[in-house]
Design an enzyme around this catalytic site. Structure first.
Site, short mmCIF file in Angstrom:
data_model
loop_
_atom_site.label_atom_id
_atom_site.label_comp_id
_atom_site.label_asym_id
_atom_site.label_seq_id
_atom_site.Cartn_x
_atom_site.Cartn_y
_atom_site.Cartn_z
NE ARG A 74 1.12 1.10 -4.36
CZ ARG A 74 1.65 0.31 -4.18
NH1 ARG A 74 1.35 -0.79 -3.05
NH2 ARG A 74 2.72 -0.11 -4.94
CD GLU A 141 -10.32 4.08 -6.51
OE1 GLU A 141 -10.12 3.47 -7.42
OE2 GLU A 141 -10.11 3.63 -5.33
#
Length: 513
Positions: A74, A141
């Protein structure tokens, strides 16, 4: 007409890329195909917009062949810190790493090209931070990585960054809160929520690395472990280099250019041209020739199907495309004995040779281009010294004067900076001051031993000329000294040339020594 023109341009682009990649990884070609089709689909629905419109330009994930490692993270949590350091450490070892520099927009879908990058990679490393579960792209992902793992196509090394794996597995604490806020605010469907929960549960059960358990949370130790683990899993023949690499990238880029290698973002993308390329790296002892050559070799390795080692090189690799590294060549005959005629190797071969003597490279015509490594610039020298003397990139103001004086005394020689800096680590100010006094008279004994090799290789007249320069003629016009040396029968022209090729002296633009 505008749409037809756009489609035609895309078709030509795709044909060109297909030709370039016809010998490369098929997955790469598939990923580009997906990206082009994705863009064409978008354009079909926006018929009125021009192909040249900046807003309608496609977002491509840039590929450089199949990747070995995929980093999932992130961005706001770790992009400029831990992830960037890990990416740099992996690429410095010659590992091809993918990291996406874009966050998925609200309501967006994961790009086919990004999915393909995950599938290509041999190892996936999700960096699971506190707010990892607040990102749709991260969860997508992760789901894709675990699917690849189930199909035995990929290995996963999860890193739990300031978050407990049990919180990830059971969606507890602030980690669970981030997840439930995402699915609530985004209106995620039940099927996808369950898939993401399963992915988080599964990754929580995978044996990974926990930052909190590594050296009191210090990033450096964890990154070393990750890099070591990746190298072992990839079974890469990594040449060991010094722990601290400062200012080396500009040298690597220049050597890559001389080797006709397309080098981008710290990675060797491809070799261009069928010509054999040989580069000789020269410079005085301790200046970093071998370290530079090792870094270049590590980053080039993946572009070659075979690798040449020194034993029986001629018999094994004649007429093949090879990557050869010959270190510290002291005599032209050594090259002949070890590798034979370097012209015998196949088209596209890359050969790296290091030597303290520039004339060795010239005599055997080994270097299409030579690259001389110079002493470090002041800023880089200070950074390298601080890494060894203080364990960080900077120096306190109170220590700056003393550190700068020591750096000047070492002449900016990387070996000297490493040896002296390591010696002074955690030492008192009095020891630092004594060390500076000693350095003004003579180098550290470990450095002196290395430097002395060049000096001992000189004949008696050349040694005398070197000592005269060191003691009396620094900054003086060489022509003045030559008159004296000629009367002494020191053969000065030949002697100065011997010093020049060993990088023991320099002659400036105005003939100053």
């Amino acid at each position: 007409m505008e749409w037809a023109s756009c489609a035609l341009k895309l078709a030509f682009l795709f044909v060109a890329l297909s030709c370039i990649l016809r010998k490369s990884n098929q997955a790469l070609l598939a990923s580009i195909t997906a990206a082009v089709l994705e863009y064409v689909g978008k354009k079909g629905g926006r018929n009125a917009e021009s192909c040249e419109s900046p807003r309608s330009a496609p977002t491509f994930v840039t590929f450089s062949g199949s990747y070995e490692v995929f980093l999932s993270f992130r961005g706001p949590d770790t992009r400029k810190g831990f992830t960037d350091c890990l990416f740099t450490s992996l690429t410095e070892k010659g590992i091809r790493v993918f990291r996406d520099n874009e966050e998925l927009p609200v309501g967006g879908k994961i790009k086919p090209s990004l999915t393909e990058a995950i599938k290509q990679s041999k190892i996936a490393i999700p960096i699971i931070s506190k707010d990892y579960a607040s990102s749709k792209s991260c969860l997508m992902e992760l789901q894709q990585m675990l699917e690849c793992r189930e199909n035995k196509e990929q290995m996963i090394i999860p890193i739990f960054y300031d978050v407990d794996c049990s919180d990830v597995k059971h969606l507890k604490g602030s980690f669970g809160k981030s997840f439930y806020e995402l699915v609530k605010n985004e209106g995620i469907g039940r099927e996808r929520i369950n898939a993401w929960k399963k992915a988080l549960r599964d990754i929580g059960e995978v044996r990974g690395l926990n930052l909190a358990e590594m050296n009191d949370g210090h990033h450096g130790k964890l990154i070393q472990l990750v890099v070591s683990d990746v190298l072992q899993r990839l079974k890469k023949p990594d040449l060991v280099v010094t722990e601290y690499l400062v200012g080396i990238n500009r040298h690597v880029e220049e050597v890559m250019r001389k080797l006709n290698v397309d080098f981008c973002d710290g990675q060797a993308v491809e070799t261009f041209g069928h010509k054999k390329c040989v580069v000789g790296i020269c410079g005085m002892p301790g200046v970093g020739k071998t370290t530079l050559a090792k870094v270049v070799y590590n980053r080039l390795y993946h572009l070659f199907d075979g690798c040449a080692y020194l034993e029986n090189v001629r018999e094994r690799f004649s007429n093949m495309k090879v990557l050869i590294f010959l270190d510290d060549v002291g005599d032209p005959e050594q090259l002949v004995q070890i590798a034979g005629e370097l012209k015998d190797y196949g088209p596209g071969s890359r050969i790296i040779v290091t030597s303290r003597k520039q004339d060795v490279l010239t005599k055997v015509k080994v270097a299409d281009q030579k690259y001389e490594v110079e002493a470090m610039e002041e800023g880089e020298a200070l950074q390298l010294f601080c890494k060894h003397a203080f364990g960080k990139d900077f120096v306190r103001e109170i220590d700056n004067t003393l550190s700068s004086a020591i750096i000047r005394a070492t002449g900016g020689l990387p070996l000297a900076l490493e040896v002296v800096g390591s010696f002074l680590f955690s030492k008192s100010k009095e020891v630092w001051e004594d060390t500076l006094k000693k350095l003004k008279h003579a180098p550290h004994k470990k450095v002196e031993k290395v430097l002395k090799m060049c000096y001992e290789d000189l004949d008696e007249n050349q040694k005398k000329i070197f000592l005269y320069i060191a003691c009396f003629f620094i900054g003086k016009d060489k022509r003045i000294a030559i008159y004296m040396w000629e009367d002494c029968e020191f053969y000065p022209h030949e002697g100065i040339e011997a010093l020049l090729v060993r990088s023991l002296v320099k002659v400036g633009e105005n003939n100053e020594l």
